[in-house]
Write a protein that holds these residues in place. Structure first.
Motif, PDB file in Angstrom:
ATOM      1  N   GLU A 189       0.531  -1.199   0.087  1.00  0.00           N
ATOM      2  CA  GLU A 189       0.130   0.214   0.158  1.00  0.00           C
ATOM      3  C   GLU A 189       0.919   1.050  -0.034  1.00  0.00           C
ATOM      4  O   GLU A 189       0.534   2.417  -0.628  1.00  0.00           O
ATOM      5  N   ALA A 192       2.146   1.974  -3.532  1.00  0.00           N
ATOM      6  CA  ALA A 192       1.000   2.422  -4.433  1.00  0.00           C
ATOM      7  C   ALA A 192       0.438   3.789  -4.183  1.00  0.00           C
ATOM      8  O   ALA A 192       0.292   4.630  -4.901  1.00  0.00           O
ATOM      9  N   MET A 197      -1.768   5.147  -6.697  1.00  0.00           N
ATOM     10  CA  MET A 197      -2.397   3.941  -7.290  1.00  0.00           C
ATOM     11  C   MET A 197      -3.302   3.349  -6.385  1.00  0.00           C
ATOM     12  O   MET A 197      -2.969   3.361  -5.171  1.00  0.00           O
ATOM     13  N   ILE A 199      -4.821  -0.651  -5.078  1.00  0.00           N
ATOM     14  CA  ILE A 199      -4.850  -2.038  -5.091  1.00  0.00           C
ATOM     15  C   ILE A 199      -6.079  -2.682  -4.968  1.00  0.00           C
ATOM     16  O   ILE A 199      -6.773  -2.418  -3.887  1.00  0.00           O
ATOM     17  N   ILE A 229       3.349  -2.062  -9.548  1.00  0.00           N
ATOM     18  CA  ILE A 229       3.348  -0.444  -9.184  1.00  0.00           C
ATOM     19  C   ILE A 229       4.543   0.178  -9.742  1.00  0.00           C
ATOM     20  O   ILE A 229       4.261   1.376 -10.133  1.00  0.00           O
ATOM     21  N   ASN A 237      -3.897   1.282 -11.286  1.00  0.00           N
ATOM     22  CA  ASN A 237      -4.377   0.286 -10.189  1.00  0.00           C
ATOM     23  C   ASN A 237      -3.641  -0.829 -10.493  1.00  0.00           C
ATOM     24  O   ASN A 237      -3.212  -1.309 -11.765  1.00  0.00           O
ATOM     25  N   THR A 238      -3.363  -1.869  -9.608  1.00  0.00           N
ATOM     26  CA  THR A 238      -2.920  -3.314  -9.502  1.00  0.00           C
ATOM     27  C   THR A 238      -3.862  -3.968  -8.759  1.00  0.00           C
ATOM     28  O   THR A 238      -4.623  -3.869  -7.949  1.00  0.00           O
ATOM     29  N   ASP A 255      -2.593  -5.052 -14.247  1.00  0.00           N
ATOM     30  CA  ASP A 255      -2.417  -3.659 -14.019  1.00  0.00           C
ATOM     31  C   ASP A 255      -2.676  -2.969 -15.481  1.00  0.00           C
ATOM     32  O   ASP A 255      -2.820  -3.679 -16.253  1.00  0.00           O
TER      33      ASP A 255
END
Length: 324
Positions: A189, A192, A197, A199, A229, A237-238, A255
């Protein structure tokens, strides 16, 4: 092939016939007997050589020759099989030598970058005793960051070597894959957030227990998620997705990042391979993450696949046996 004596005897007989010699009958009888003896000796010698070649070829244990030349019927075929064996051995040695040369060059290059950086920062601190505290701390932190990267490269090399040598034994047991994915997502996190971004974790179907080595598979998910990432776009986003297919669970890490060009997709799992070398080194990493993922997944008897579109993103997938 016939022994040379046969041809010589034939020539002498023709000459005697033309000369109409009184000794023709005696000479013919001698020639016939001598030819028979020499032919027999030549045949036995050829059989002996053929058996020796057959034994030599049998010891080669090369699959491509066993199917075609496992039992040659004559000297010509035996020699051809032996030549092909030696030719293939030379080609294999050349491939191994090229691989060794490239591997050593790649390792040296990867180690050189952090080592020179560490040396540069430390030399700067030592050469300037009056350096202000803020600058000194900044240089030492950068040196420490490069030392961490150096340690990561060495650790990854050691991991791959152990996998290829068969020294690492998997601790296979039943575990909750959804729980592991949530743990990995939580650990990523911070990275990201730095790129704004998100998750996402999606799980379809009931039962998320699988058979595998939990710690090693955590390394796979972490490497795939971190790469997602690292090469993701700002605000992207992942996605981790789990889905049950019969007695197997499909795990996807996807992704909407920069993607991988088609011409490079079959090489992304090679050691030290980089699609964009400058960008990869700028963002860190050992260049061994995907290679480690491949070895771990294959150690579970599975394969890892890639689907990627340049400019649209990538999807890495592999499956595991369910424990339900």
């Amino acid at each position: 092939c016939k022994p040379p004596f046969v041809y010589l005897a034939t020539i002498i007989m023709v000459i005697l016939i033309l000369l109409n010699s009184d000794l023709l009958l005696l000479v013919l009888l001698f020639m016939v007997m001598a030819t028979a003896v020499v032919s027999l000796l030549w045949f036995l010698r050829e059989r002996r050589l053929l058996r020796s070649l057959q034994a030599l070829i049998a010891e080669e244990k090369m699959e491509n020759l066993e199917s075609k030349h496992s039992n040659p019927k004559d000297m010509k075929e035996a020699l051809r099989a032996l030549f092909e064996t030696r030719k293939e051995e030379l080609l294999q040695l050349q491939r191994l030598e090229n691989y060794r040369r490239d591997y050593i060059g790649n390792v040296a290059h990867e180690l050189k970058t952090p080592i020179f950086s560490i040396q540069g920062y430390i030399d700067s601190v030592l050469d300037e005793p009056d350096m202000d505290e803020e600058t000194r701390e900044k240089f030492l932190k950068r040196a420490n960051k490069n030392a961490s990267r150096l340690g990561q490269i060495v650790s990854d090399l050691d991991t791959i070597t152990k996998y290829e040598s068969g020294f690492l034994v998997l601790n296979v047991q039943a575990f909750d894959m959804l729980g592991l994915v949530n743990e990995v997502a939580e650990s990523l996190e911070l990275q990201a957030q730095e790129k704004h971004m998100s998750i996402q974790v999606h799980a379809q179907g009931e039962g998320k227990m699988v058979m595998g080595d939990r710690d090693r598979l955590a390394q796979v998910l972490t490497n795939l998620g971190f790469n997602s990432i690292r090469y993701g776009v700002e605000g992207g986003n992942t996605r981790f997705r789990l889905s049950n297919i019969g007695e197997r669970m499909m795990i996807e890490v996807a992704d909407n990042g920069i993607g991988i060009p088609t011409e490079h997709q079959n090489r992304v799992f090679e050691r030290f391979f980089r699609v964009d070398k400058h960008r990869n080194r700028a963002t860190g990493g050992s260049g061994l993450g995907l290679s480690i993922c491949k070895h771990i997944v294959e150690a579970h008897g599975e394969t890892i696949d890639l689907i990627s579109t340049e400019g649209a993103g990538s999807v890495f997938t592999f499956s595991l046996k369910t424990a339900d």
